[in-house]
Design a protein around this motif. Structure first.
Motif, PDB file in Angstrom:
ATOM      1  N   UNK A   1      15.587  50.328 -29.321  1.00  0.00           N
ATOM      2  CA  UNK A   1      15.022  49.659 -28.157  1.00  0.00           C
ATOM      3  C   UNK A   1      13.548  48.868 -28.195  1.00  0.00           C
ATOM      4  N   UNK A   2      13.454  47.839 -27.457  1.00  0.00           N
ATOM      5  CA  UNK A   2      12.512  46.884 -27.599  1.00  0.00           C
ATOM      6  C   UNK A   2      11.117  47.462 -27.311  1.00  0.00           C
ATOM      7  N   UNK A   3      10.030  47.392 -27.884  1.00  0.00           N
ATOM      8  CA  UNK A   3       8.657  47.911 -27.483  1.00  0.00           C
ATOM      9  C   UNK A   3       8.275  47.473 -26.120  1.00  0.00           C
ATOM     10  N   UNK A   4       7.609  48.596 -25.402  1.00  0.00           N
ATOM     11  CA  UNK A   4       7.126  48.154 -24.079  1.00  0.00           C
ATOM     12  C   UNK A   4       5.878  47.113 -24.282  1.00  0.00           C
ATOM     13  N   UNK A   5       5.772  46.206 -23.310  1.00  0.00           N
ATOM     14  CA  UNK A   5       4.643  45.396 -23.274  1.00  0.00           C
ATOM     15  C   UNK A   5       3.037  46.368 -23.518  1.00  0.00           C
ATOM     16  N   UNK A   6       2.217  45.896 -24.082  1.00  0.00           N
ATOM     17  CA  UNK A   6       0.922  46.720 -24.113  1.00  0.00           C
ATOM     18  C   UNK A   6       0.367  46.575 -22.944  1.00  0.00           C
ATOM     19  N   UNK A   7      -0.806  47.328 -22.446  1.00  0.00           N
ATOM     20  CA  UNK A   7      -1.521  47.236 -21.172  1.00  0.00           C
ATOM     21  C   UNK A   7      -2.209  45.885 -21.219  1.00  0.00           C
ATOM     22  N   UNK A   8      -2.764  45.486 -22.186  1.00  0.00           N
ATOM     23  CA  UNK A   8      -3.473  44.190 -21.983  1.00  0.00           C
ATOM     24  C   UNK A   8      -2.679  42.993 -21.746  1.00  0.00           C
ATOM     25  N   UNK A   9      -1.378  42.919 -22.145  1.00  0.00           N
ATOM     26  CA  UNK A   9      -0.536  42.000 -21.884  1.00  0.00           C
ATOM     27  C   UNK A   9      -0.142  42.016 -20.377  1.00  0.00           C
ATOM     28  N   UNK A 288      -6.440  40.592 -22.792  1.00  0.00           N
ATOM     29  CA  UNK A 288      -5.649  40.389 -21.472  1.00  0.00           C
ATOM     30  C   UNK A 288      -6.323  38.917 -20.977  1.00  0.00           C
ATOM     31  N   UNK A 289      -7.500  38.773 -20.967  1.00  0.00           N
ATOM     32  CA  UNK A 289      -8.063  37.306 -20.580  1.00  0.00           C
ATOM     33  C   UNK A 289      -7.213  36.419 -21.415  1.00  0.00           C
ATOM     34  N   UNK A 290      -7.050  36.480 -22.713  1.00  0.00           N
ATOM     35  CA  UNK A 290      -6.195  35.567 -23.410  1.00  0.00           C
ATOM     36  C   UNK A 290      -4.913  35.445 -22.928  1.00  0.00           C
ATOM     37  N   UNK A 291      -4.193  36.606 -22.634  1.00  0.00           N
ATOM     38  CA  UNK A 291      -2.840  36.568 -22.347  1.00  0.00           C
ATOM     39  C   UNK A 291      -2.916  35.726 -20.878  1.00  0.00           C
ATOM     40  N   UNK A 292      -3.718  35.808 -19.974  1.00  0.00           N
ATOM     41  CA  UNK A 292      -3.975  35.211 -18.741  1.00  0.00           C
ATOM     42  C   UNK A 292      -3.946  33.757 -19.044  1.00  0.00           C
ATOM     43  N   UNK A 293      -5.051  33.279 -19.919  1.00  0.00           N
ATOM     44  CA  UNK A 293      -5.033  31.860 -20.133  1.00  0.00           C
ATOM     45  C   UNK A 293      -3.964  31.234 -20.564  1.00  0.00           C
ATOM     46  N   UNK A 294      -3.091  31.921 -21.689  1.00  0.00           N
ATOM     47  CA  UNK A 294      -1.844  31.098 -22.029  1.00  0.00           C
ATOM     48  C   UNK A 294      -0.658  31.392 -21.134  1.00  0.00           C
ATOM     49  N   UNK A 295      -0.903  32.427 -20.003  1.00  0.00           N
ATOM     50  CA  UNK A 295      -0.041  32.270 -18.910  1.00  0.00           C
ATOM     51  C   UNK A 295      -0.140  30.942 -17.906  1.00  0.00           C
ATOM     52  N   UNK A 296      -1.681  30.792 -17.806  1.00  0.00           N
ATOM     53  CA  UNK A 296      -1.897  29.663 -16.807  1.00  0.00           C
ATOM     54  C   UNK A 296      -1.443  28.318 -17.584  1.00  0.00           C
ATOM     55  N   UNK A 297      -1.357  27.962 -18.680  1.00  0.00           N
ATOM     56  CA  UNK A 297      -1.028  27.122 -19.352  1.00  0.00           C
ATOM     57  C   UNK A 297       0.643  27.049 -19.113  1.00  0.00           C
ATOM     58  N   UNK A 298       1.401  27.902 -19.072  1.00  0.00           N
ATOM     59  CA  UNK A 298       2.585  28.127 -18.739  1.00  0.00           C
ATOM     60  C   UNK A 298       2.990  27.505 -17.398  1.00  0.00           C
TER      61      UNK A 298
END
Length: 389
Positions: A1-9, A288-298
């Motif tokens: 089974x694939x690993x669940x996404x972390x809480x920060x993600x 979490x902030x870094x993930x948010x930034x990458x998502x904004x780029x998306x």
């Protein structure tokens, strides 16, 4: 089974989703109000998404703190009720805002001067600016109830049971309705779906400096940057002021010729990445902030498609959704501005002048509301009693 996404993600994705979906329509409405063509407004949305994404990743990675950057939603609301002689002049005002934010980083006295303006008057100016846009859902609900009422109902239900998702869900419904209407009427031009940055050579003038740039700068600082620092401090983070202002000022300055009005520290959505829900360990929440930034780029890659879809909407429909999103902001501004009885006369004067929409000498009501408010503040506000010798 694939690993669940972390809480920060998960926290980072939620931060970006809430940040983008809660106010993209406000941004498009504001840019169009000061003269942007549909293509220029789409360019502004793309460059803002890209700039706040890159700035968020840079600050989070460098400081190891959950610092998130957002576009200036109050600033976009100000634009929606402002006027500019031309789009080039509006872009000149955006450039000046970026330069002023950079100057704040380099010259702390400018920040002190901004702090000298009573915060309640800044809140009052923002409240007055928001009122016309916040009235749009009421007007549009009477003009096109079959479109607006479903959006209002979704917003109201989620505001009761899941407030975080009320505005994003309302905008998702809005986009769904617009998409259905566009499909019914023949769809959207495929060429408009591709993100394109459109350069505009800035033009400066007294009206841009006084009537647009200064109010936009003050609203961005007082309603976004200062509260953004306070939110981070509430979770135990002492974010570096100069670095944050330097990055957001540079991002605003670079994005302005492509239609970006301002980026700044996130205030409302900042808690989503900085709180314990992101990670029990405070030292890991920057992820979490870094993930948010990458998502904004998306999101920047799909911003043009969103803007192209919005253009096809019936007149007033998107403005109604944007106004609905600003009701909580208006409530917070009024609450903060009218909290103390001794401030209420200057505050009410500021609000009324801002609502009036008057233009004097080519300068709009946002600036004059502060002038009048400060005059009433100096004249009518009770002075502290002097103790007898």
């Amino acid at each position: 089974m694939p690993a669940a996404p972390s809480s920060t993600t998960v926290a980072g994705l939620v931060t970006a989703l809430v940040g983008f979906l809660s106010s993209f329509a406000v941004v498009l409405t504001g840019l169009r109000a000061v003269g942007a063509t549909p293509g220029q407004a789409a360019s502004g949305l793309v460059v803002l998404s890209m700039a706040m994404g890159v700035a968020t990743v840079l600050l989070a990675q460098r400081t190891r703190m959950p610092i998130t950057v957002a576009w200036s939603t109050p600033g976009a609301a100000l634009l929606a009720t402002a006027s500019a002689p031309s789009w080039e002049v509006a872009v000149g005002a955006f450039v000046l805002v970026g330069a002023l934010v950079l100057l704040t980083a380099a010259w702390p006295r400018l920040g002190s001067a901004i702090g000298a303006i009573p915060p309640v008057l800044a809140q009052a100016m923002l409240a007055g600016v928001l009122v016309p846009l916040c009235l749009q859902p009421v007007r549009s609900a009477l003009e096109m109830p079959w479109l607006v009422v479903p959006v209002v109902l979704v917003w109201a239900v989620l505001l009761r049971f899941s407030p975080r998702w009320a505005v994003p869900a309302a905008f998702a419904v809005t986009l769904g309705i617009i998409g259905w209407l566009a499909w019914r009427d023949g769809g959207v031009d495929a060429a408009a779906l591709v993100p394109v940055l459109e350069w505009t050579t800035p033009a400066l003038g007294s009206t841009a400096v006084i009537g647009l740039a200064l109010p936009l700068f003050l609203v961005t600082m007082a309603s976004q940057n200062v509260p953004g620092m306070a939110v981070l401090a509430a979770y135990g983070y002492r974010a570096p002021w100069r670095s944050a202002m330097a990055v957001t000022g540079a991002g605003t300055l670079l994005g302005a010729p492509f239609g970006g009005h301002a980026i700044n520290l996130a205030a409302i959505s900042a808690a989503l990445a900085a709180g314990p829900e992101a990670d029990p360990d405070p030292s890991r929440r920057y992820l979490a902030a870094r993930t948010a930034g990458l998502t904004y780029v998306g999101f920047a890659l799909v911003s043009a498609a969103v803007a192209a879809l919005v253009v096809t909407a019936p007149a007033g429909f998107v403005a109604a959704a944007a106004g609905l999103a600003l009701w909580p902001v208006l409530a917070a501004s009024l609450s903060g501005a009218l909290a103390r009885p001794e401030d209420r006369i200057p505050v009410v004067a500021t609000i009324l002048v801002a609502i009036s929409g008057v233009t004097v000498g080519g300068i709009g009501s946002a600036f004059w509301s502060l002038v009048v408010g400060l005059a009433f503040w100096a004249w009518y506000r009770p002075q502290p009693a002097v103790a007898p010798a």
